[in-house]
Design an enzyme around this catalytic site. Structure first.
Site, PDB file in Angstrom:
ATOM      1  N   SER A  41      31.061 -39.682  38.026  1.00 48.37           N
ATOM      2  CA  SER A  41      31.370 -39.283  36.649  1.00 48.37           C
ATOM      3  C   SER A  41      31.523 -40.665  35.787  1.00 48.37           C
ATOM      4  CB  SER A  41      32.457 -38.492  36.534  1.00 48.37           C
ATOM      5  OG  SER A  41      31.950 -37.119  36.976  1.00 48.37           O
TER       6      SER A  41
ATOM      7  N   SER B 149      30.812 -36.149  34.544  1.00 45.38           N
ATOM      8  CA  SER B 149      31.807 -35.582  33.761  1.00 45.38           C
ATOM      9  C   SER B 149      32.473 -36.368  32.523  1.00 45.38           C
ATOM     10  CB  SER B 149      32.852 -34.812  34.404  1.00 45.38           C
ATOM     11  OG  SER B 149      33.685 -35.872  34.959  1.00 45.38           O
TER      12      SER B 149
ATOM     13  N   LYS C 264      39.642 -40.487  28.501  1.00 45.64           N
ATOM     14  CA  LYS C 264      39.235 -39.212  28.935  1.00 45.64           C
ATOM     15  C   LYS C 264      40.243 -38.092  29.030  1.00 45.64           C
ATOM     16  CE  LYS C 264      36.495 -37.341  32.835  1.00 45.64           C
ATOM     17  NZ  LYS C 264      35.886 -37.314  34.317  1.00 45.64           N
TER      18      LYS C 264
HETATM   19  N1  GLN Z   1      28.948 -34.228  38.904  1.00 48.75           N
HETATM   20  C1  GLN Z   1      29.756 -34.272  40.231  1.00 48.75           C
HETATM   21  C2  GLN Z   1      30.307 -33.125  40.502  1.00 48.75           C
HETATM   22  O1  GLN Z   1      30.075 -32.308  39.560  1.00 48.75           O
HETATM   23  C3  GLN Z   1      30.693 -35.511  40.152  1.00 48.75           C
HETATM   24  C4  GLN Z   1      31.742 -35.488  38.889  1.00 48.75           C
HETATM   25  C5  GLN Z   1      32.658 -36.410  39.006  1.00 48.75           C
HETATM   26  O2  GLN Z   1      32.626 -37.559  39.684  1.00 48.75           O
HETATM   27  N2  GLN Z   1      34.056 -36.169  38.448  1.00 48.75           N
HETATM   28  O3  GLN Z   1      31.319 -32.753  40.950  1.00 48.75           O
END
Ligand code: GLN
Length: 487
Positions: free
Chosen positions: A178, A154, A79
């Protein structure tokens, strides 16, 4: 070759059926055909080839032992939130579009030392804020099961790349779901370890008390192989836990007879029928393996999203203050003075969602509001944690859906932040509590994967991987690949 699991690829490499270079070149060719998914921000073919040659040399040089590194020759992707020395590390943001990391994240070093091959850096929501990968400066990622749909976020690029067999496994991060939500949307297995299990050194910070790195892979066994390498104490991360890493792979075949699995009604509100059906079909599989199913109360779960959307933006507003146009990253053209430099650099380089969260977080932390929002959210967080501690006195693991439904269409929720935030309704509580949680594929519906989640007690990743592996010995959902994969 890309159809093989990591364990199978290792066997073939050790037997000499193909070389690490051949395997790497095979994946590099796939990356080119997979370009339409937009899963990668940067590919690193030269690095990959030199790493593969090194693995092969260790194997064939006379007088040298065969390559015995645990992931020797396995092509993976990172990532783009993990720093990679000499390679752009963008966090999906215009702010870091020109940022070449001067050092490797601990996770990257560990995987390099284990012989893994780096194919490139995967696309992601900007600074890991999002649930659909539509917040990336580099454009949305497409779900390989249906390119009109999102891969989740994400870590959307990491999940799409594994699902489309563009790499054998990938790294991701999980602050509020995420790793698990994209794993569910893309039909793969992903685990968010206990907070502190995997080093955060060199992992670009979003919300530091929640962020945790982990693997995305095709099966629990592959995830166990990756996590065994990624986990472990790191003195450079003050929140890293100083305790030995168990043999995750060795525990995969433990019997789950007598294991207590909890179901929780609070995790079944608002789920679609297909997801509910797949949950109860999984329950049958676990019962047939001798697990004991019971109901558990987690009454504070519904407060997890509001608490998270105070705490995460608050921490993000502090963490992202370092991007000021001075030391690294984007700098605006011809600033009039210092204030103009800060203001325009941040205005021009941050996307809408990131700005929104910085504003919300700054507000929640400001004098006069701190007690009403941030302190309250931390108190709710404590209650959520206590709820889990009580639950794990009754059961060994909790089984829930990972998401309320399957992958949604690109653009479907972009104008409705609350609907987008509700995607994380089942994943966020484990981040607030710091417990480990894993998503594994269950039976798809209408051609789209669904995912189920296992949550476990602190540092008990081994049981989650074991339970998911036992399920995968009885089912073959994790072996399905998207039609996209055909070429
Ligand atoms: N969807 C969540 C957010 O927007 C979690 C994102 C994540 O785990 N990095 O914060």
């Amino acid at each position: 070759m890309h159809k093989l699991s990591i364990a199978e690829q290792r066997q073939c490499l050790q037997r000499g059926d193909f070389s690490a270079l051949e395997l790497t070149q095979h994946y590099l060719a796939r990356l080119e055909t997979g370009g339409a998914l937009n899963a990668f921000i940067t590919t690193t073919p030269e690095l990959a080839i030199s790493q593969a040659k090194r693995v092969d040399a260790a194997r064939i040089n006379p007088g040298r032992a065969p390559d015995t590194t645990p992931l020797g020759g396995i092509p993976i992707a990172h990532k783009d939130i993990f720093c990679t020395e000499g390679i752009r590390t963008s966090a999906g943001s215009r702010m870091l579009d020109n940022f070449i990391a001067p050092y490797n994240a601990t996770v990257v070093d560990k995987l390099n030392d284990a012989g893994a091959i780096t194919l490139g850096k995967t696309n992601m929501d900007e600074f890991a804020m999002g649930s659909s990968n539509e917040n990336s400066y580099y454009g949305a990622v497409k779900n390989p099961w249906d390119p009109a749909r999102v891969p989740g976020g994400s870590s959307g690029g990491s999940a799409a790349a594994v699902a489309a067999r563009l790499c054998a496994a990938s790294t991701g991060t999980d602050t509020g779901g995420s790793i698990r939500q994209p794993a569910a949307f893309c039909g793969i297995t992903g685990i968010k370890p206990t907070y502190g299990r995997v080093s955060r050194w060199g992992m670009i910070a979003y919300a530091s008390s929640l962020d945790q790195g982990g693997p995305l892979a095709r099966s629990a066994e592959d995830a166990a192989l990756m996590l065994s390498v990624m986990a472990g104490y790191d003195p450079r991360d003050s929140t890293s836990i100083d305790t030995a890493v168990p043999d995750y792979r060795g525990a995969l075949n433990n019997s789950i007879k007598g294991l207590k699995i909890g179901l929780c009604s609070q995790y079944m509100e608002n789920i679609d029928i297909a997801t509910e059906r797949s949950l109860f079909e999984a329950v049958k599989v676990f019962e047939s393996l001798g697990a004991i199913i019971s109901d558990v109360e987690l009454s504070n779960t519904r407060h997890a999203i509001p608490a998270y959307y105070v705490i995460a933006p608050a921490e993000c507003s502090a963490n992202l203050s370092r991007y000021d146009g001075v030391r690294f990253g984007y700098r605006c053209e011809a600033p009039a003075d210092l204030k103009d430099l800060y203001k325009r650099s941040r205005t021009e380089a941050f996307g809408k969602e990131v700005k929104q969260r910085i504003l919300v977080g700054s507000f929640a932390l400001s004098a006069g509001y701190y007690d009403a929002y941030y302190r309250k959210a931390q108190q709710v967080r404590r209650l959520i944690k206590q709820g889990f501690i009580a639950a794990f006195q009754q059961v060994d693991v909790l089984l829930t859906p990972t998401t309320p439904g399957p992958a949604f269409k690109l653009g479907e929720k972009t104008n409705d932040p609350i609907a987008m935030y509700l995607q994380d309704v089942y994943t966020i509580a484990s981040n607030l509590a710091g417990i480990p949680a894993l998503s594994f594929p269950s039976n798809p519906h209408g051609g789209l994967p669904t995912g189920l989640q296992l949550m476990g007690n602190y540092l008990d990743e081994a049981t989650l991987l074991n339970v998911a592996h036992q399920f995968q010995q009885q089912t073959s959902w994790h072996k399905l690949s998207p039609a996209w994969e055909a070429p």
